[in-house]
Design an enzyme around this catalytic site. Structure first.
Site, short mmCIF file in Angstrom:
data_model
loop_
_atom_site.label_atom_id
_atom_site.label_comp_id
_atom_site.label_asym_id
_atom_site.label_seq_id
_atom_site.Cartn_x
_atom_site.Cartn_y
_atom_site.Cartn_z
N LEU A 133 -5.67 -14.50 -2.73
CA LEU A 133 -6.71 -15.16 -3.52
C LEU A 133 -6.40 -15.07 -5.01
O LEU A 133 -7.05 -15.71 -5.82
CB LEU A 133 -8.07 -14.51 -3.22
CG LEU A 133 -8.38 -14.39 -1.72
CD1 LEU A 133 -9.65 -13.60 -1.49
CD2 LEU A 133 -8.48 -15.78 -1.09
N ARG A 134 -5.41 -14.24 -5.35
CA ARG A 134 -4.89 -14.11 -6.73
C ARG A 134 -5.85 -13.42 -7.69
O ARG A 134 -5.64 -13.47 -8.89
CB ARG A 134 -4.51 -15.49 -7.29
CG ARG A 134 -3.50 -16.25 -6.45
CD ARG A 134 -2.23 -15.49 -6.24
NE ARG A 134 -1.16 -16.34 -5.68
CZ ARG A 134 -0.03 -15.86 -5.19
NH1 ARG A 134 0.17 -14.55 -5.14
NH2 ARG A 134 0.90 -16.66 -4.72
N ASP B 38 -0.90 -17.35 5.61
CA ASP B 38 0.02 -16.83 4.58
C ASP B 38 -0.12 -17.65 3.31
O ASP B 38 0.85 -18.08 2.68
CB ASP B 38 1.47 -16.82 5.08
CG ASP B 38 2.39 -16.06 4.12
OD1 ASP B 38 1.86 -15.30 3.28
OD2 ASP B 38 3.61 -16.23 4.20
N HIS C 197 -0.06 -21.28 -6.08
CA HIS C 197 0.67 -21.08 -7.33
C HIS C 197 0.24 -22.10 -8.37
O HIS C 197 -0.17 -23.21 -8.02
CB HIS C 197 2.18 -21.26 -7.10
CG HIS C 197 2.83 -20.12 -6.40
ND1 HIS C 197 2.86 -18.85 -6.93
CD2 HIS C 197 3.49 -20.05 -5.21
CE1 HIS C 197 3.52 -18.05 -6.10
NE2 HIS C 197 3.90 -18.75 -5.04
#
Lengths: 329, 422
Positions: B55-56, B297, B301
């Site tokens: 989820l960054r 997965d 980005h």
């Protein structure tokens, strides 16, 4: 799948638009590059060593990796075609200041550059640039990672053709670090496309890539056997880093097993030619007496490099000019 | 309605009350619906459970956020997501684990389950405070993509995780054999001159881990398998009653190394795309239940992460929204039945994590995914929700479209009627 890459390199009429890799090109095209180069070999012998083919065009040499010889011959080739040349050594320039590859390209495009000659340490770098460059720009790959070095392979083919004539009967051995070599990959493709009878790679298994046979070669781990009856021997440079990566024990042992000496050369045909893309490590992969001996055509390779690069640059820019003139996009 | 946990595949009404499933088929006493959804021709199944989605947040908010990615999850019918611990800072303290859960609750689009770090800072040398992490809601621990310093640390970590009955999630990769590899070591990498990741980078790590799993008795789960041999090794271990499970990412079931021809960085993945033979074995592994879960997965980005030469780009695909249709492709191709496919997205992962969700059993959380298995759609910016646009499936047709996602009884996603009419 190869078609995809063809599309990138060729225009709608099948002419060279970018020159990125040998793989996927036709025998006709490779032959026409060599024929064009043939017509340029005379230029260097003239009093005025120039032809006006690319007058008014701007060519940028982008070398993200150092290379004196390749960069110099590209520069000379462009100048002999009357182009304006910018040589930018980016290994010490923009990208080391954190500018991205794409930003560098965009900036140069803004200066109305017509062609990029690119040397980069990453495989696929010139594909990336070709895909992202403005439509009027041509990209010539001057070496990308381990992938491809198509102008080197073509000057090698040109050297072979000038010395041996037809490819159909030739047995060629490529000796050394195939794993890390873009030169070897491009030579293998070119030799197979041009119909060489047999292409051999000779190296210890640590320096051969997995499934190398699928490139169309037979693999040898013994130099004497690999050299038996070959017409052409191409030696590759051995980088000192290979010792650190546990790929080889020592230069000494490498020379003992895979170094080319006059003695070993006797396994090849009597009229064998010896080639090396340079720079040479005398006493590591090849003995000095072979480098300077009667079979060596290593200096011919260097001078043919200019004619081949003139051929490729003029063909790519002209395909682009015609495409733009015809309104194709 | 399909509930693979109990082998149900029938037409039935699902009754929801107080955030849980209240009944199936017959209304519970005194039930009066606030809202009814009629979904003729559609499938009602448990909300999907994704074992690996980045989820960054915290730390990489320039790529994506919990808000953006849980929204994308709800768009894809996913109601539970496991976040690997390689956030910045890593999920190696209760504070970070709680932060993830709380932010997700605040957004209210999906449940986020933080996976605790196996070692402090994921550095691979000192054990994390696993008991505290478990208290804070971590059901499993993992060192994510980071290697452990040596095999002794792995053994100690397994023993310690087993003491606290924590599941250990292993993404098997030997860092020495991987080296600087970016593509499957095989014919395509040789042709393209890309540094290779040998199959043995995965199988050596699996073999080492299996030996230690047997010795320590830890419950272990292998994540994102990529090679046929690793599937065989895990199948054999399962036959010998070693407590291991496995998952595969959805894209590994469809793509192979051939996709790398042309150097498109969207196919830069770790583990790398391997051969057709590997892909077939991964599919069969789903059928023979060696592999009981399909994960996304998901690795969103920013654009710049993929704008460079292949090996200089960051690996990974943005994949929450294609998880269901890519899994359904196996049904369309005859590899799995529809209930089997749904099981690998619901009851399978629930069982791996010991969750009460992943089923429509009365009393369990009312997490639902409703989808039209026949509806085709194109992956494009019209409906894409993830902040990461890095999918190689861009412009491709997908079959199977989520129309409603229900989280704890609340509709968190509902396709607009125009979209349904497409």
């Amino acid at each position: 799948m190869t078609v995809h890459r063809n599309d990138l390199q060729l225009d709608a009429e099948g002419r060279l638009r970018h020159f990125l890799s040998i793989d996927g090109l036709s025998k006709t095209l490779l032959t026409s590059i060599m024929d064009t180069a043939e017509s340029f070999t005379g230029v260097a012998e003239r009093n005025v060593k120039k032809v006006p083919l690319l007058r008014g065009k701007t060519i940028a040499n982008l070398f993200f990796e150092n290379s004196t010889r390749t960069q110099t011959t590209f520069e000379l080739a462009a100048k002999r075609l009357s182009a304006d040349v910018l040589s930018i050594n980016i290994a010490t320039s923009a990208t080391s200041k954190g500018e991205s590859l794409l930003d560098t390209i965009r900036n140069l495009e803004a200066m109305h550059v017509d062609m990029f000659v690119v040397r980069h340490a990453a495989s696929g770098a010139s594909h990336f640039i070709a895909r992202n460059a403005a439509p009027h720009v041509s990209v010539i790959n001057a070496g990308d990672g381990r992938h491809s070095h198509p102008t080197q392979a073509m000057l090698d083919m040109f050297t072979i053709r000038r010395n041996k004539g037809d490819f159909g009967d030739l047995k060629v051995a490529i000796v050394g670090d195939i794993l890390h070599s873009r030169v070897a990959r491009s030579q293998i493709h070119a030799l197979n496309i041009l119909g060489a009878r047999e292409v051999r790679v000779v190296a210890p298994r640590t320096l051969l890539p997995t499934k190398v046979e699928q490139l169309g070669v037979s693999a040898f781990h013994n130099l004497d056997q690999g050299l038996r009856d070959v017409d052409v021997v191409i030696m590759l440079r051995l980088q000192k880093e290979r010792m650190r990566g546990a790929l080889l024990p020592s230069e000494h042992e490498y020379f003992n097993c895979f170094g080319l000496t006059e003695d070993r050369l006797r396994h090849a045909k009597p009229d064998v030619i010896v080639m090396h893309p340079g720079p040479i490590n005398r006493g590591v992969e090849i003995d000095s007496r072979v480098v300077d001996g009667p079979h060596s055509v290593i200096l011919q390779q260097v001078s043919y490099g200019i004619a081949i690069r003139m051929a490729v640059m003029s063909m790519a820019i002209h395909s682009e000019a015609k495409a733009a003139g015809g309104g194709a996009g | 309605m399909i509930d693979p946990a109990r082998g149900i595949d029938t037409q039935r009404t699902v009754y929801i009350a107080d955030r849980t499933i209240a009944g199936l088929g017959t209304a519970p006493d005194g039930f009066r619906a606030d809202r009814e959804i009629h979904v003729p021709g559609q499938i009602v199944c448990p909300g999907l459970i994704d074992l690996c989605a980045r989820l960054r947040e915290p730390g990489h908010e320039y790529k994506a956020t919990i808000a953006s990615e849980t929204f994308a999850a709800s768009r894809g019918g996913i109601t539970t997501l496991c976040s690997p611990p390689d956030t910045s800072p890593a999920i190696d303290t209760p504070a970070v684990a709680e932060l993830l859960k709380e932010r997700a609750e605040l957004v209210g689009k999906a449940t986020v389950l933080p996976i605790g770090a196996l070692t402090q800072g994921l550095k691979g040398t000192e054990l994390s405070e696993m008991s505290a992490l478990k208290e804070a809601g971590c059901t499993a621990v993992s060192n994510a993509l980071a290697p452990v310093a040596n095999i002794l640390v792995l053994r100690r970590a397994m023993e310690y995780a087993a003491s606290h009955d924590l599941l250990l999630i292993i993404r098997p990769e030997d860092p020495w054999l991987r080296d600087n590899g970016v593509a499957h070591e095989g014919a395509v990498a040789t042709l393209l001159g890309l540094p290779g990741v040998p199959q043995t980078a995965e199988t050596v790590a699996v073999a080492q881990a299996l030996e230690l799993i047997e010795q320590t008795g830890v419950r272990a789960h292998f994540s994102q398998l990529s090679s046929a041999r690793a599937v065989d090794m895990i199948a054999l271990a399962q036959e010998n009653d070693i407590p291991v499970t496995a998952d595969v990412s959805a894209h590994q079931l469809h793509l192979t190394e051939q996709s790398l021809m042309g150097f498109d960085p969207l196919y830069h993945l770790i583990p790398p795309l391997r051969t057709q033979h590997d892909r077939e074995r991964l599919r069969r592994g789903l059928l023979d239940e060696t592999i009981t879960a399909v994960c996304s997965d998901h690795q969103p980005h920013e654009e710049g992460a993929k704008l460079d030469a292949f090996s200089s780009t960051e690996p990974g695909i943005s994949s929450l929204e294609t998880l269901l249709p890519l899994t359904l492709r196996l049904v369309q191709g005859g590899d799995l039945s529809l209930p089997q496919a749904i099981a690998r997205l619901t009851s399978g992962p629930a069982r791996i994590l010991n969750l009460t969700s992943g089923t429509l059993t009365p009393g369990s959380p009312a997490d639902l995914c409703i989808f039209d298995p026949e509806q085709a759609w194109i992956v494009n910016s019209d409906t894409w929700c993830s902040r990461g646009l890095n999918t190689p499936f861009w412009g491709q047709m997908m079959k199977g479209r989520v129309t409603h996602t229900v989280l704890a009884g609340k509709i968190v996603f509902e396709a607009s009627p125009t979209e349904n009419a497409e």
